[in-house]
Design a protein around this motif. Structure first.
Motif, PDB file in Angstrom:
ATOM      1  N   GLU A  80       0.842  -1.199   0.000  1.00 47.10           N
ATOM      2  CA  GLU A  80       0.000   0.000   0.000  1.00 47.10           C
ATOM      3  C   GLU A  80       0.874   1.245   0.000  1.00 47.10           C
ATOM      4  OE1 GLU A  80      -4.164   1.149   1.871  1.00 47.10           O
ATOM      5  OE2 GLU A  80      -2.659   0.785   3.412  1.00 47.10           O
ATOM      6  N   ALA A  81       0.584   2.168  -0.922  1.00 50.07           N
ATOM      7  CA  ALA A  81       1.319   3.429  -1.020  1.00 50.07           C
ATOM      8  C   ALA A  81       0.540   4.374  -1.920  1.00 50.07           C
ATOM      9  CB  ALA A  81       2.724   3.207  -1.582  1.00 50.07           C
ATOM     10  N   SER A  82       0.850   5.647  -1.815  1.00 47.54           N
ATOM     11  CA  SER A  82       0.183   6.655  -2.642  1.00 47.54           C
ATOM     12  C   SER A  82       1.132   7.293  -3.641  1.00 47.54           C
ATOM     13  CB  SER A  82      -0.428   7.731  -1.749  1.00 47.54           C
ATOM     14  OG  SER A  82       0.603   8.362  -0.995  1.00 47.54           O
ATOM     15  N   ASN A  83       2.294   6.665  -3.840  1.00 52.92           N
ATOM     16  CA  ASN A  83       3.301   7.324  -4.676  1.00 52.92           C
ATOM     17  C   ASN A  83       3.976   6.402  -5.688  1.00 52.92           C
ATOM     18  OD1 ASN A  83       4.656   5.866  -2.718  1.00 52.92           O
ATOM     19  ND2 ASN A  83       6.018   7.530  -2.117  1.00 52.92           N
ATOM     20  N   TYR A  84       3.215   5.494  -6.300  1.00 52.04           N
ATOM     21  CA  TYR A  84       3.766   4.704  -7.402  1.00 52.04           C
ATOM     22  C   TYR A  84       3.848   5.600  -8.632  1.00 52.04           C
ATOM     23  CZ  TYR A  84       3.240   0.265  -4.914  1.00 52.04           C
ATOM     24  OH  TYR A  84       3.354  -0.764  -4.018  1.00 52.04           O
ATOM     25  N   ASN A  85       4.956   5.523  -9.356  1.00 57.10           N
ATOM     26  CA  ASN A  85       5.117   6.296 -10.584  1.00 57.10           C
ATOM     27  C   ASN A  85       6.100   5.571 -11.491  1.00 57.10           C
ATOM     28  OD1 ASN A  85       7.968   7.519 -10.214  1.00 57.10           O
ATOM     29  ND2 ASN A  85       6.934   8.079  -8.301  1.00 57.10           N
ATOM     30  N   VAL A  86       6.192   6.021 -12.727  1.00 61.46           N
ATOM     31  CA  VAL A  86       7.106   5.405 -13.684  1.00 61.46           C
ATOM     32  C   VAL A  86       7.862   6.503 -14.423  1.00 61.46           C
ATOM     33  CG1 VAL A  86       5.338   5.255 -15.506  1.00 61.46           C
ATOM     34  CG2 VAL A  86       7.316   3.717 -15.579  1.00 61.46           C
ATOM     35  N   ILE A  87       9.159   6.259 -14.640  1.00 59.31           N
ATOM     36  CA  ILE A  87       9.988   7.140 -15.461  1.00 59.31           C
ATOM     37  C   ILE A  87      10.124   6.467 -16.819  1.00 59.31           C
ATOM     38  CG2 ILE A  87      12.257   8.175 -15.802  1.00 59.31           C
ATOM     39  CD1 ILE A  87      12.561   8.257 -12.761  1.00 59.31           C
ATOM     40  N   VAL A  88       9.769   7.204 -17.868  1.00 58.76           N
ATOM     41  CA  VAL A  88       9.903   6.705 -19.231  1.00 58.76           C
ATOM     42  C   VAL A  88      11.073   7.428 -19.873  1.00 58.76           C
ATOM     43  CG1 VAL A  88       8.761   6.329 -21.434  1.00 58.76           C
ATOM     44  CG2 VAL A  88       7.406   6.331 -19.324  1.00 58.76           C
ATOM     45  N   SER A  89      12.067   6.642 -20.301  1.00 56.59           N
ATOM     46  CA  SER A  89      13.248   7.192 -20.963  1.00 56.59           C
ATOM     47  C   SER A  89      13.243   6.749 -22.417  1.00 56.59           C
ATOM     48  CB  SER A  89      14.536   6.692 -20.286  1.00 56.59           C
ATOM     49  OG  SER A  89      14.538   7.009 -18.926  1.00 56.59           O
ATOM     50  N   GLY A  90      14.011   7.444 -23.219  1.00 60.51           N
ATOM     51  CA  GLY A  90      14.127   7.082 -24.626  1.00 60.51           C
ATOM     52  C   GLY A  90      15.487   7.465 -25.160  1.00 60.51           C
ATOM     53  N   SER A  91      15.644   7.335 -26.471  1.00 58.10           N
ATOM     54  CA  SER A  91      16.931   7.664 -27.080  1.00 58.10           C
ATOM     55  C   SER A  91      17.140   9.165 -27.169  1.00 58.10           C
ATOM     56  CB  SER A  91      17.033   7.028 -28.467  1.00 58.10           C
ATOM     57  OG  SER A  91      15.984   7.487 -29.300  1.00 58.10           O
ATOM     58  N   VAL A  92      16.064   9.933 -26.940  1.00 59.99           N
ATOM     59  CA  VAL A  92      16.152  11.390 -26.977  1.00 59.99           C
ATOM     60  C   VAL A  92      15.648  11.932 -25.641  1.00 59.99           C
ATOM     61  CG1 VAL A  92      15.328  13.482 -28.137  1.00 59.99           C
ATOM     62  CG2 VAL A  92      15.748  11.403 -29.470  1.00 59.99           C
ATOM     63  N   ALA A  93      16.409  12.851 -25.059  1.00 63.49           N
ATOM     64  CA  ALA A  93      16.012  13.483 -23.799  1.00 63.49           C
ATOM     65  C   ALA A  93      14.924  14.510 -24.082  1.00 63.49           C
ATOM     66  CB  ALA A  93      17.232  14.126 -23.148  1.00 63.49           C
ATOM     67  N   PRO A  94      14.144  14.928 -23.089  1.00 62.38           N
ATOM     68  CA  PRO A  94      14.204  14.557 -21.682  1.00 62.38           C
ATOM     69  C   PRO A  94      13.323  13.350 -21.378  1.00 62.38           C
ATOM     70  CG  PRO A  94      12.642  16.344 -21.948  1.00 62.38           C
ATOM     71  CD  PRO A  94      13.197  16.043 -23.326  1.00 62.38           C
ATOM     72  N   LYS A  95      13.527  12.788 -20.185  1.00 61.45           N
ATOM     73  CA  LYS A  95      12.680  11.700 -19.699  1.00 61.45           C
ATOM     74  C   LYS A  95      11.312  12.280 -19.356  1.00 61.45           C
ATOM     75  CE  LYS A  95      16.659   9.471 -17.568  1.00 61.45           C
ATOM     76  NZ  LYS A  95      17.284   9.034 -16.316  1.00 61.45           N
ATOM     77  N   ASP A  96      10.315  11.404 -19.235  1.00 65.12           N
ATOM     78  CA  ASP A  96       8.983  11.831 -18.800  1.00 65.12           C
ATOM     79  C   ASP A  96       8.602  10.985 -17.589  1.00 65.12           C
ATOM     80  OD1 ASP A  96       6.592  13.185 -18.692  1.00 65.12           O
ATOM     81  OD2 ASP A  96       5.754  12.333 -20.521  1.00 65.12           O
ATOM     82  N   THR A  97       8.143  11.633 -16.539  1.00 69.41           N
ATOM     83  CA  THR A  97       7.746  10.940 -15.315  1.00 69.41           C
ATOM     84  C   THR A  97       6.233  11.056 -15.147  1.00 69.41           C
ATOM     85  OG1 THR A  97       9.876  11.456 -14.285  1.00 69.41           O
ATOM     86  CG2 THR A  97       8.089  10.794 -12.814  1.00 69.41           C
ATOM     87  N   SER A  98       5.604   9.923 -14.837  1.00 67.23           N
ATOM     88  CA  SER A  98       4.154   9.900 -14.661  1.00 67.23           C
ATOM     89  C   SER A  98       3.740  10.610 -13.377  1.00 67.23           C
ATOM     90  CB  SER A  98       3.648   8.456 -14.621  1.00 67.23           C
ATOM     91  OG  SER A  98       3.986   7.858 -13.381  1.00 67.23           O
ATOM     92  N   ILE A  99       2.449  10.757 -13.229  1.00 60.77           N
ATOM     93  CA  ILE A  99       1.889  11.237 -11.970  1.00 60.77           C
ATOM     94  C   ILE A  99       2.043  10.135 -10.920  1.00 60.77           C
ATOM     95  CG2 ILE A  99       0.230  12.772 -13.092  1.00 60.77           C
ATOM     96  CD1 ILE A  99      -1.931  10.588 -12.567  1.00 60.77           C
ATOM     97  N   ASP A 100       1.948  10.501  -9.658  1.00 61.99           N
ATOM     98  CA  ASP A 100       1.915   9.506  -8.580  1.00 61.99           C
ATOM     99  C   ASP A 100       0.517   8.919  -8.501  1.00 61.99           C
ATOM    100  OD1 ASP A 100       4.550   9.878  -7.865  1.00 61.99           O
ATOM    101  OD2 ASP A 100       4.116  11.114  -6.114  1.00 61.99           O
ATOM    102  N   VAL A 101       0.441   7.600  -8.357  1.00 59.67           N
ATOM    103  CA  VAL A 101      -0.845   6.918  -8.186  1.00 59.67           C
ATOM    104  C   VAL A 101      -0.770   6.043  -6.948  1.00 59.67           C
ATOM    105  CG1 VAL A 101      -1.541   7.005 -10.607  1.00 59.67           C
ATOM    106  CG2 VAL A 101      -0.129   5.103  -9.808  1.00 59.67           C
ATOM    107  N   SER A 102      -1.942   5.653  -6.467  1.00 57.79           N
ATOM    108  CA  SER A 102      -1.986   4.921  -5.205  1.00 57.79           C
ATOM    109  C   SER A 102      -2.436   3.485  -5.388  1.00 57.79           C
ATOM    110  CB  SER A 102      -2.922   5.623  -4.219  1.00 57.79           C
ATOM    111  OG  SER A 102      -4.242   5.622  -4.728  1.00 57.79           O
TER     112      SER A 102
END
Length: 192
Positions: A80-102
């Protein structure tokens, strides 16, 4: 003279990561399974799921920590947590970070205080009460196996407290009980 672009310089038609569908909040029961997913566009995408700022790794019930779908199976209270998120990286910057979900950990109903026998004079009110814990609780009072409804002298048929007001001779019975249902199974039935 031919100009050669070293690897990693310029985009050459590549695009940076862009999350187009954010993950959504989830809830699960003990021992169940839950998945978070993200949809992103970009070139040569990689994924890293996190709990807060801590990278998740595959193992111990977690799979897909490095993919677009994170699965937790089986779910426990520790997840249980309210701060799951994902960082999406690629061959070109910048990375994109999702919102926090619970992830909300639900528990099955437990009756902690049973209803008790009541005595009342005709014309007076009487109430039966149950105390229960669990997630997303609903109540259904019964007489035997017949569901009671809020009508006539009956109120609270779908709450933790059933009231008969005024009591009549026809209300006399030894088998009033309540079924407590929650977000997780199994439902619990009180004593009569």
């Amino acid at each position: 003279i031919t100009a050669v672009m070293p690897p990693g310089c310029g985009s050459g038609g590549a695009s940076s990561p862009n999350i187009t569908t954010q993950p959504a909040n989830q809830s699960a029961c003990s021992g169940g399974s839950v998945s978070f997913s993200v949809v992103a566009t970009g070139t040569a995408l990689t994924y890293q799921w996190r709990k807060g700022n801590v990278n998740l790794t595959n193992g111990g019930g977690i799979s897909g920590a490095d993919s677009s779908v994170l699965t937790i199976n089986p779910v426990s209270a520790a997840n249980e947590a309210s701060n799951y998120n994902v960082i999406v990286s690629g061959s070109v910057a910048p990375k994109d970070t999702s919102i926090d979900v619970s992830l909300v950990f639900n528990t099955a109903p437990t009756i902690t205080s049973q209803p008790v026998n009541q005595a009342a004079c005709i014309g007076n009110p009487v109430s039966f009460q149950v105390v229960a814990t669990g997630s997303g609780l609903t109540y259904q009072w019964r007489r035997g196996t017949s569901n009671l409804v809020n009508a006539g002298n009956i109120s609270g048929a779908t709450t933790a407290t059933l009231t008969l007001n005024p009591v009549s001779l026809a209300d006399t019975a030894s088998n009033y009980n309540v079924v407590v249902t929650g977000a997780c199974s199994p439902a619990k039935t009180s004593t009569n």
